[in-house]
Design an enzyme around this catalytic site. Structure first.
Site, mmCIF file in Angstrom:
data_model
loop_
_atom_site.group_PDB
_atom_site.id
_atom_site.type_symbol
_atom_site.label_atom_id
_atom_site.label_comp_id
_atom_site.label_asym_id
_atom_site.label_seq_id
_atom_site.Cartn_x
_atom_site.Cartn_y
_atom_site.Cartn_z
ATOM 1 N N GLU A 15 -14.867 96.390 27.920
ATOM 2 C CA GLU A 15 -15.030 97.725 27.067
ATOM 3 C C GLU A 15 -16.136 97.151 26.255
ATOM 4 O O GLU A 15 -16.201 96.455 25.375
ATOM 5 C CB GLU A 15 -13.630 97.581 26.237
ATOM 6 C CG GLU A 15 -13.455 99.333 25.517
ATOM 7 C CD GLU A 15 -14.235 99.138 24.281
ATOM 8 O OE1 GLU A 15 -15.540 99.626 24.490
ATOM 9 O OE2 GLU A 15 -13.492 99.298 23.226
ATOM 10 N N GLY A 28 -16.804 94.160 23.268
ATOM 11 C CA GLY A 28 -18.133 93.920 22.554
ATOM 12 C C GLY A 28 -19.090 94.627 23.167
ATOM 13 O O GLY A 28 -19.150 95.768 23.495
#
Length: 478
Positions: free
Chosen positions: A250, A228
């Site tokens: 990530e 996100g």
């Protein structure tokens, strides 16, 4: 009647006291009511995962691998049903696979199958790390325990699978929190695959950001997987640090692509186009800044503009649609703001550049030239169907521009000379640098970011290791 969708906890379907709506971004209509998880249900989900984990870990590895094969078959058997929900809820066209078809929701489900089968096929053996006449040291890989997985709205099923399957394969159990924007497809996928797993091995909790925050604060969580925004990732990392819980993050990117002056614009145009506009640009590893040499600038823009004009935009359930809506209204408004700001500062909108009339969050493919580093459209991750194209005359300066931001998920180099492209790729600061392609992830190839794009990797053997902890058995020889 609008249907209701429930959470999976300990192998059972669990309703909520309250419900929230899920919308079709192409029409604005409410397509389902989603059970809002309560604090008590969050605790129940984690407790169920914790209770199921020892027996799941104790299974022979081959048994877990067979279970993953069963999950892959369920995904295959229900691919059309789930793809339909992805299109209705996320917006990407139904599309399909093959060079003549649009890479859309069917493509996402095919990816779910592939990313389930691949970890099941990968051996993860004990490794003798040292041995001499006096001792032997063997490193094992042990599961963390209970994994909290928080998935985004752009690839709601595929990214959830990226988180879930390696964790399950290695003996962890999982509690998944899907995005509040795309809960239905995720909840339905977990409802289906839970049938192939013991109760409690996979669980879901639904809700907005507060639900995710409450999940990671649960004392029974052993590791957190998050995909996100950097802002949310920072909050999660702060919470995790208080209890020394490991994380894999990530956090998106602002991927730069550099075209070299020996490239053929006609040959690279399609790769550049889908590298930028796959899933309407709502992909972490999409091209979000395109650097083109002065000698090729106009030709590259012309090729991309021609492709943009040939891509029908509309409701992804309709045949032939190539470009769907932006998934949610806040993201749509962000795109409008960035383009209008660039236009006001003198940038040239080559095509697109205005929201479509009528219902839905539609915004056409937009190419922006006459823009440079420092503009918000260049420096911020726009995450939509807009591509700033920056003209350059000095390659070293273009490489410096590509590296100047505190993000480093992906990048790409486009050239007819592989050796020259590889030399440039070596200088780019990113977790993955593609040559003459962009965003070409593969289940056997580790993927992750550097700098503000996060840490840890997914996919491949390294991805499996990322959801395990090392344990060394050291034996003194007699």
């Amino acid at each position: 009647m609008v249907p209701k969708f429930l959470n999976t906890i300990d192998g059972r379907q669990v309703a909520g006291v309250e419900w929230f709506d899920s919308y079709n971004p192409a029409t604005g209509e409410v397509i389902g009511h989603v059970a809002q998880s309560t604090e008590a249900q969050l605790a129940q989900a984690v407790a169920a995962a914790r209770a199921a984990q020892p027996a799941w870990e104790a299974l022979p590895d081959e048994a877990r691998r067979r279970a993953m094969a069963d999950v892959a078959q369920i995904l295959q058997d229900n691919a059309e049903y789930l793809a339909d929900w992805v299109t209705r809820e996320q917006g990407k066209p139904l599309g399909g696979l093959g060079p003549a078809e649009i890479p859309g929701a069917r493509y996402e489900l095919a990816g779910c199958v592939a990313w389930t089968q691949a970890p099941a096929a990968m051996p993860l053996h004990d490794e003798t790390v040292f041995e001499d006449d006096s001792r032997r040291d063997v490193m094992q890989r042990k599961p963390y325990g209970v994994i909290a997985a928080i998935a985004p709205w752009n690839w709601p099923l595929l990214i959830a699978i990226w988180q879930i399957i390696p964790a399950l394969r290695t003996g962890n159990t999982v509690v998944l929190k899907p995005s509040e924007y795309t809960s239905i497809a995720s909840l339905e996928m977990i409802r289906l695959i839970a049938a192939a797993l013991p109760p409690g091995v996979i669980n879901t909790v639904a809700g907005a950001g507060a639900t995710g925050a409450a999940l990671i604060a649960q004392p029974g969580i052993d590791k957190i997987l998050f995909t996100g925004s950097g802002r949310t990732g920072s909050h999660i990392a702060g919470t995790a640090a208080q209890t020394l819980r490991p994380t894999t993050m990530e956090l998106g990117g602002n991927d730069a692509a550099i075209v070299l002056d020996d490239a053929d614009p006609a040959r690279i145009a399609t790769g550049l186009f889908w590298g930028a506009f796959l899933n309407m640009g709502q992909t972490c590893a999409c091209i979000k800044r395109l650097y083109v040499p002065d000698s090729l600038h106009d030709a590259v823009v012309a090729q991309l503009r021609q492709l943009a004009a040939s891509m029908p935009m509309g409701n992804g359930l309709e045949p032939g649609v190539a470009i769907g809506p932006i998934q949610n209204r806040p993201q749509h408004q962000r795109i409008v703001r960035l383009v209008e700001q660039a236009r006001a500062q003198g940038a040239v909108v080559e095509c697109g550049g205005a929201p479509a009339d009528g219902p839905g969050n539609f915004y056409p493919v937009t190419l922006v030239t006459g823009i440079a580093d420092g503009a918000a459209l260049v420096d911020e991750e726009q995450f939509g169907p807009v591509l700033p194209i920056i003209r350059y005359t000095d390659l070293d300066a273009a490489i410096a521009s590509a590296n100047r931001l505190d993000l480093g998920l992906g990048a790409s180099v486009w050239s007819s000379d592989p050796d020259r492209a590889a030399s440039v790729a070596d200088r780019l600061q990113a977790g993955t640098v593609w040559i003459n392609q962009h965003g070409a992830v593969h289940p056997a190839v580790p993927f992750g970011g550097i700098k503000g794009s996060g840490w840890g990797v997914e996919f491949g053997l390294e991805g499996l290791k990322g959801v395990t902890r090392p344990k060394v058995i050291s034996l003194a020889k007699a």
